[in-house]
Design an enzyme around this catalytic site. Structure first.
Site, PDB file in Angstrom:
ATOM      1  N   GLU A 290     -18.785  50.832  -2.976  1.00 21.22           N
ATOM      2  CA  GLU A 290     -20.076  50.411  -2.438  1.00 21.22           C
ATOM      3  C   GLU A 290     -20.846  51.535  -1.776  1.00 21.22           C
ATOM      4  O   GLU A 290     -22.048  51.641  -1.949  1.00 21.22           O
ATOM      5  CB  GLU A 290     -19.863  49.311  -1.381  1.00 21.22           C
ATOM      6  CG  GLU A 290     -19.599  47.944  -1.925  1.00 21.22           C
ATOM      7  CD  GLU A 290     -19.548  46.908  -0.820  1.00 21.22           C
ATOM      8  OE1 GLU A 290     -18.667  47.014   0.046  1.00 21.22           O
ATOM      9  OE2 GLU A 290     -20.386  45.999  -0.809  1.00 21.22           O
TER      10      GLU A 290
ATOM     11  N   HIS B 189       0.846  48.315 -16.399  1.00 20.18           N
ATOM     12  CA  HIS B 189       0.295  47.603 -17.555  1.00 20.18           C
ATOM     13  C   HIS B 189      -1.087  48.123 -17.938  1.00 20.18           C
ATOM     14  O   HIS B 189      -1.893  47.378 -18.491  1.00 20.18           O
ATOM     15  CB  HIS B 189       0.260  46.101 -17.251  1.00 20.18           C
ATOM     16  CG  HIS B 189       1.630  45.564 -16.944  1.00 20.18           C
ATOM     17  ND1 HIS B 189       2.543  45.252 -17.930  1.00 20.18           N
ATOM     18  CD2 HIS B 189       2.262  45.362 -15.765  1.00 20.18           C
ATOM     19  CE1 HIS B 189       3.671  44.843 -17.357  1.00 20.18           C
ATOM     20  NE2 HIS B 189       3.520  44.908 -16.042  1.00 20.18           N
TER      21      HIS B 189
ATOM     22  N   CYS C  31     -34.402  39.590   0.800  1.00 23.87           N
ATOM     23  CA  CYS C  31     -35.504  40.373   1.339  1.00 23.87           C
ATOM     24  C   CYS C  31     -35.702  39.914   2.782  1.00 23.87           C
ATOM     25  O   CYS C  31     -35.085  38.968   3.230  1.00 23.87           O
ATOM     26  CB  CYS C  31     -36.763  40.128   0.533  1.00 23.87           C
ATOM     27  SG  CYS C  31     -36.510  40.286  -1.240  1.00 23.87           S
TER      28      CYS C  31
ATOM     29  N   LYS D  91     -27.485  42.999   1.709  1.00 24.03           N
ATOM     30  CA  LYS D  91     -26.492  42.357   2.561  1.00 24.03           C
ATOM     31  C   LYS D  91     -26.277  40.903   2.165  1.00 24.03           C
ATOM     32  O   LYS D  91     -25.162  40.396   2.254  1.00 24.03           O
ATOM     33  CB  LYS D  91     -26.952  42.459   4.024  1.00 24.03           C
ATOM     34  CG  LYS D  91     -25.956  41.927   5.034  1.00 24.03           C
ATOM     35  CD  LYS D  91     -24.725  42.794   5.084  1.00 24.03           C
ATOM     36  CE  LYS D  91     -23.658  42.267   6.040  1.00 24.03           C
ATOM     37  NZ  LYS D  91     -22.350  42.858   5.746  1.00 24.03           N
TER      38      LYS D  91
ATOM     39  N   ARG E 226     -31.306  43.898   4.826  1.00 23.51           N
ATOM     40  CA  ARG E 226     -31.324  42.800   3.854  1.00 23.51           C
ATOM     41  C   ARG E 226     -31.977  43.209   2.535  1.00 23.51           C
ATOM     42  O   ARG E 226     -31.863  42.512   1.533  1.00 23.51           O
ATOM     43  CB  ARG E 226     -32.078  41.601   4.437  1.00 23.51           C
ATOM     44  CG  ARG E 226     -31.440  41.043   5.687  1.00 23.51           C
ATOM     45  CD  ARG E 226     -32.243  39.903   6.210  1.00 23.51           C
ATOM     46  NE  ARG E 226     -32.113  38.738   5.383  1.00 23.51           N
ATOM     47  CZ  ARG E 226     -31.324  37.709   5.665  1.00 23.51           C
ATOM     48  NH1 ARG E 226     -30.603  37.716   6.746  1.00 23.51           N
ATOM     49  NH2 ARG E 226     -31.262  36.680   4.865  1.00 23.51           N
TER      50      ARG E 226
ATOM     51  N   GLU F 226     -10.036  45.292  -1.555  1.00 24.77           N
ATOM     52  CA  GLU F 226     -11.112  45.500  -0.590  1.00 24.77           C
ATOM     53  C   GLU F 226     -11.319  46.991  -0.314  1.00 24.77           C
ATOM     54  O   GLU F 226     -12.457  47.452  -0.198  1.00 24.77           O
ATOM     55  CB  GLU F 226     -10.784  44.712   0.694  1.00 24.77           C
ATOM     56  CG  GLU F 226     -11.758  44.877   1.832  1.00 24.77           C
ATOM     57  CD  GLU F 226     -13.175  44.426   1.534  1.00 24.77           C
ATOM     58  OE1 GLU F 226     -13.410  43.787   0.486  1.00 24.77           O
ATOM     59  OE2 GLU F 226     -14.075  44.732   2.342  1.00 24.77           O
TER      60      GLU F 226
ATOM     61  N   LYS G 207     -14.861  48.878  -0.912  1.00 23.24           N
ATOM     62  CA  LYS G 207     -15.562  49.636   0.141  1.00 23.24           C
ATOM     63  C   LYS G 207     -15.953  51.013  -0.367  1.00 23.24           C
ATOM     64  O   LYS G 207     -17.067  51.472  -0.160  1.00 23.24           O
ATOM     65  CB  LYS G 207     -14.691  49.805   1.388  1.00 23.24           C
ATOM     66  CG  LYS G 207     -14.466  48.607   2.268  1.00 23.24           C
ATOM     67  CD  LYS G 207     -15.662  48.129   3.055  1.00 23.24           C
ATOM     68  CE  LYS G 207     -16.554  47.243   2.252  1.00 23.24           C
ATOM     69  NZ  LYS G 207     -16.279  45.858   2.136  1.00 23.24           N
TER      70      LYS G 207
ATOM     71  N   TRP H 149     -35.853  43.587  -1.711  1.00 23.74           N
ATOM     72  CA  TRP H 149     -34.750  43.989  -2.594  1.00 23.74           C
ATOM     73  C   TRP H 149     -35.127  43.423  -3.955  1.00 23.74           C
ATOM     74  O   TRP H 149     -35.110  42.208  -4.157  1.00 23.74           O
ATOM     75  CB  TRP H 149     -33.438  43.395  -2.086  1.00 23.74           C
ATOM     76  CG  TRP H 149     -32.221  43.843  -2.833  1.00 23.74           C
ATOM     77  CD1 TRP H 149     -31.494  44.961  -2.594  1.00 23.74           C
ATOM     78  CD2 TRP H 149     -31.555  43.173  -3.911  1.00 23.74           C
ATOM     79  NE1 TRP H 149     -30.428  45.031  -3.457  1.00 23.74           N
ATOM     80  CE2 TRP H 149     -30.438  43.946  -4.278  1.00 23.74           C
ATOM     81  CE3 TRP H 149     -31.803  41.984  -4.611  1.00 23.74           C
ATOM     82  CZ2 TRP H 149     -29.569  43.582  -5.298  1.00 23.74           C
ATOM     83  CZ3 TRP H 149     -30.939  41.626  -5.632  1.00 23.74           C
ATOM     84  CH2 TRP H 149     -29.832  42.424  -5.964  1.00 23.74           C
TER      85      TRP H 149
ATOM     86  N   ASN I 162     -39.622  35.486  -0.143  1.00 24.52           N
ATOM     87  CA  ASN I 162     -38.215  35.700  -0.531  1.00 24.52           C
ATOM     88  C   ASN I 162     -37.842  34.607  -1.514  1.00 24.52           C
ATOM     89  O   ASN I 162     -38.189  33.453  -1.295  1.00 24.52           O
ATOM     90  CB  ASN I 162     -37.288  35.569   0.681  1.00 24.52           C
ATOM     91  CG  ASN I 162     -37.467  36.691   1.675  1.00 24.52           C
ATOM     92  OD1 ASN I 162     -38.120  37.677   1.396  1.00 24.52           O
ATOM     93  ND2 ASN I 162     -36.883  36.527   2.848  1.00 24.52           N
ATOM     94  N   GLY I 163     -37.107  34.937  -2.543  1.00 20.22           N
ATOM     95  CA  GLY I 163     -36.665  33.903  -3.488  1.00 20.22           C
ATOM     96  C   GLY I 163     -37.289  34.098  -4.850  1.00 20.22           C
ATOM     97  O   GLY I 163     -37.876  35.143  -5.143  1.00 20.22           O
TER      98      GLY I 163
HETATM   99  C1  AGP Z   1     -19.092  43.410   0.882  1.00 19.19           C
HETATM  100  O1  AGP Z   1     -18.987  44.678   1.391  1.00 19.19           O
HETATM  101  C2  AGP Z   1     -20.271  43.043   0.178  1.00 19.19           C
HETATM  102  N1  AGP Z   1     -21.412  43.752   0.439  1.00 19.19           N
HETATM  103  C3  AGP Z   1     -20.313  41.765  -0.596  1.00 19.19           C
HETATM  104  O2  AGP Z   1     -19.269  41.822  -1.526  1.00 19.19           O
HETATM  105  C4  AGP Z   1     -20.217  40.456   0.198  1.00 19.19           C
HETATM  106  O3  AGP Z   1     -18.953  40.319   0.752  1.00 19.19           O
HETATM  107  C5  AGP Z   1     -20.548  39.281  -0.730  1.00 19.19           C
HETATM  108  O4  AGP Z   1     -21.854  39.434  -1.213  1.00 19.19           O
HETATM  109  C6  AGP Z   1     -20.388  37.935  -0.069  1.00 19.19           C
HETATM  110  O5  AGP Z   1     -21.257  37.805   1.003  1.00 19.19           O
HETATM  111  P1  AGP Z   1     -21.111  36.639   2.058  1.00 19.19           P
HETATM  112  O6  AGP Z   1     -19.806  36.826   2.742  1.00 19.19           O
HETATM  113  O7  AGP Z   1     -22.270  36.816   2.983  1.00 19.19           O
HETATM  114  O8  AGP Z   1     -21.153  35.341   1.316  1.00 19.19           O
END
Ligand code: AGP
Length: 612
Positions: free
Chosen positions: A492, A508, A2, A607, A27, A485, A489, A75, A101-102
């Site tokens: 996401e 497989h 957050c 994020k 965030r 990756e 992407k 969040w 936050n937390g």
């Molecule tokens: C990637 O697009 C992500 N949103 C997510 O997987 C991210 O890479 C992961 O949470 C790790 O984050 P960090 O690199 O800040 O540790």
């Protein structure tokens, strides 16, 4: 995950807090709220489910006029993202208002204790419990500072908090444990935040709090203490990036901007670290630990998400070019499965944010076990960067789009530099090869730019596939993690189901899914894996799958096998995961844009993941 903003000073706080929350929205963005102390010393709050922008229409400018306030963008972890659960929260008397936050792990125990003392609650949140706990101590001690301190000494869990007190309206108290918090020092004003992005338009002078510390902020000064009441003196630091780096400029989305920045960010990763005549790499951050690295019996990469994909590239590079056994681990698994860690292991934690909780805890576990811990981190001064024994900053600059792009390619670039450094020392890479790699590296940014210049070509193919239900991404060797990756992407930001696989593994299982509705993206560089990839393509074609290939510019043979071709310039195999990532980033971006997805703030994602 957050975001927190606080302001105390001579200006009206509402707009400053609101602007800060907009900057922090990446965030967390499912509810937001602001509390301001008015001229009669009442604390007035506006909070709503939804984006920060939606909050603006509920502003009562008279009620929210004042020079001291706090705000939050959330969040949701526990509790629905609704108006009631949004922050700030009050204690039951409305003397204390808090953003948090937390997670307060023992909040139910604390709540029961407070209920026995006659406290009542209007939400199910842990944060409201903390507000009431502070008020509980305020009643007996009549000191805001002591009340916060005593309350925090009872709390188990993580927090970054900013607190207001109606009866002591001349201050904001902030405190942190496992959740970042800092404050910027301006002329007769202080701006507190969980992220420098909310501060930088006001001042570059900041102080970062450490775990277990709190700060009492007044418009003309501040005091830092531990929550055990010891005074702390802390140096003022400079924010390390510029305002334009966290602004979209002419781009429609941060993600698009960040994809297009990669020719520059990649240079920032290697600038000053490589001698282009010899290929010799020097990484200042690893200088003190380089003997450990050269003599490592095993290298383990630990990370989450995209950073974990970079870790697979790291494993392949280190084994292939340095001959050192290497492993890659999900941080969340590693920390809970009693891994065997030896003293002569070198453990690299990879993290863009430097805050991911699982990665941080995996690092702490590794340290406890006596291994050498090294970081590959983007955020300068982040908690992971501070806790590792040594490390390499990737220098990608602030990454705001929730879907990581430029951090991934800069993580890979850092891993290539590390590989070159070890390979040179351990004589597993010849001087001739090092020179050749360095020469190839010189031309890499220009080749990346060539892909970026043709970005509009991706719109057509995105239109074709925007309604697909599933996607398969296949690659081999260093391009297997690129396939993973690419699939991540797409998932996401477009919410299309996608899987990445090593190309041969398709047989497989995933091959059962192939029919005329299944787009399959093949990463097909002209390297030693090419013929095998062609066989895999034929297997899919026979089953009527739609073939999208990522192929070298001069590869004409691929034409007959492909329905669509994404062309990339030829590069040294080491750089192929970097160059091949860009078309896949564009593909997912334009598919998401064609579906009108919220590209920078995809649903349910944040994020920075600071929860388990
Ligand atoms: C990637 O697009 C992500 N949103 C997510 O997987 C991210 O890479 C992961 O949470 C790790 O984050 P960090 O690199 O800040 O540790």
């Amino acid at each position: 995950m957050c975001g927190i903003v606080g302001y105390i000073g001579k200006r009206n706080s509402l707009q400053i807090i609101y602007d800060g929350l907009i900057r922090l929205e990446y965030r967390g963005y499912d509810s937001a709220g602001i509390a301001v102390i008015d001229k009669d010393c009442n604390i007035n709050v506006v909070k709503k489910a939804g984006k920060v922008k939606e909050l603006e229409s509920y502003f009562d400018k008279d009620l929210l006029e004042g020079n001291t306030g706090i705000g939050h963008t959330r969040w949701a972890t526990h509790g629905d993202p609704n108006d009631i659960n949004a922050h700030p929260h009050f204690d039951m008397t409305k003397n204390i208002s808090i953003v948090h936050n937390g997670i307060i792990e023992n909040y139910l125990t604390l709540k029961t204790k407070l209920q026995q003392e006659g406290f009542t609650f209007s939400t199910e949140t842990d944060t409201e419990v903390l507000a009431n706990l502070i008020q509980y101590y305020y009643i007996s001690k009549q000191s805001f500072e002591i009340a916060v301190r005593l309350a925090l000494s009872e709390v188990e869990g993580t927090y970054g908090i900013a607190v207001l007190c109606r009866d002591e309206p001349d201050k904001i108290i902030i405190a942190r444990m496992g959740s970042p918090l800092m404050f910027g020092i301006g002329q007769d004003e202080i701006i507190a935040s969980s992220d420098a992005a909310a501060i930088i338009s006001h001042t570059k002078n900041v102080i970062y709090l450490e775990d277990g510390e709190m700060a009492i902020l007044r418009k003309d000064g501040f005091q830092i203490k531990t929550i055990n009441d010891e005074d702390i003196h802390r140096e003022i630091m400079k924010i390390e990036f510029d305002l334009e780096e966290i602004e979209k400029g002419d781009f429609e989305h941060f993600m698009l901007k960040e994809i297009c920045e990669q020719p520059d960010t990649i240079q920032n990763t290697y600038r000053g670290r490589i001698n282009f005549d010899t290929g010799v790499v020097k990484l200042g951050g690893l200088e003190n630990v380089k003997e450990k690295l050269f003599n490592a019996k095993r290298i383990i990469f630990v990370a989450c998400g995209t950073a974990w994909h970079a870790g697979i590239v790291g494993k392949y590079l280190i084994e292939q070019y340095c001959g050192i056994p290497a492993e890659v681990e999900y941080a969340s698994e590693f920390r809970y499965r009693n891994p065997v860690i030896n003293k002569d292991d070198v453990i690299f934690v990879i993290s863009q944010s430097g805050e991911t909780l699982d990665t941080l805890e995996a690092l702490r576990l590794s340290k406890k076990s006596g291994a050498t811990t090294l970081g590959i981190v983007n955020r300068v001064g982040s908690v992971i960067a501070r806790e590792v024994d040594a490390g390499v900053y990737i220098h990608a600059g602030p990454e705001i789009g929730v879907a990581s792009t430029k951090a991934f390619t800069c993580q890979i670039m850092s891993l290539i530099l590390i590989t070159m450094m070890i390979g040179k020392n351990n004589k597993t890479i010849s001087d001739k090869d090092l020179k050749e790699i360095a020469a190839e590296l010189k031309g890499l940014p220009e080749k990346m730019r060539q892909i970026i210049d043709k970005k509009n070509d991706y719109k057509f193919i995105a239109e074709e596939f925007k309604n697909a239900k599933n996607f398969l991404y296949l690659g081999r060797g260093l391009n297997f993690p690129v396939a993973l990756e690419g699939a991540l992407k797409l998932k996401e930001i477009s919410y299309i189901h996608a899987e990445g696989y090593p190309a041969a593994e398709m047989k497989h299982g995933p091959i059962a899914l192939i029919d005329e509705n299944m787009p399959v993206v093949f990463i097909a560089p002209k390297d030693s894996t090419y013929q095998k990839i062609i066989s895999n393509i034929i297997e899919v074609k026979t089953r009527k799958g739609k073939i999208i290939t990522l192929a070298s510019e001069d590869d004409k043979d691929i034409n007959e096998y492909s329905d669509y071709i994404l062309r990339v310039p030829d590069v040294h195999p080491l750089f192929s995961p970097i160059i091949n990532s860009i078309p896949l980033q564009f593909l997912s971006y334009y598919i998401a844009a064609a579906r009108n997805s919220n590209v920078d703030q995809p649903r349910n994602l944040a994020k920075v993941v600071t929860v388990e």
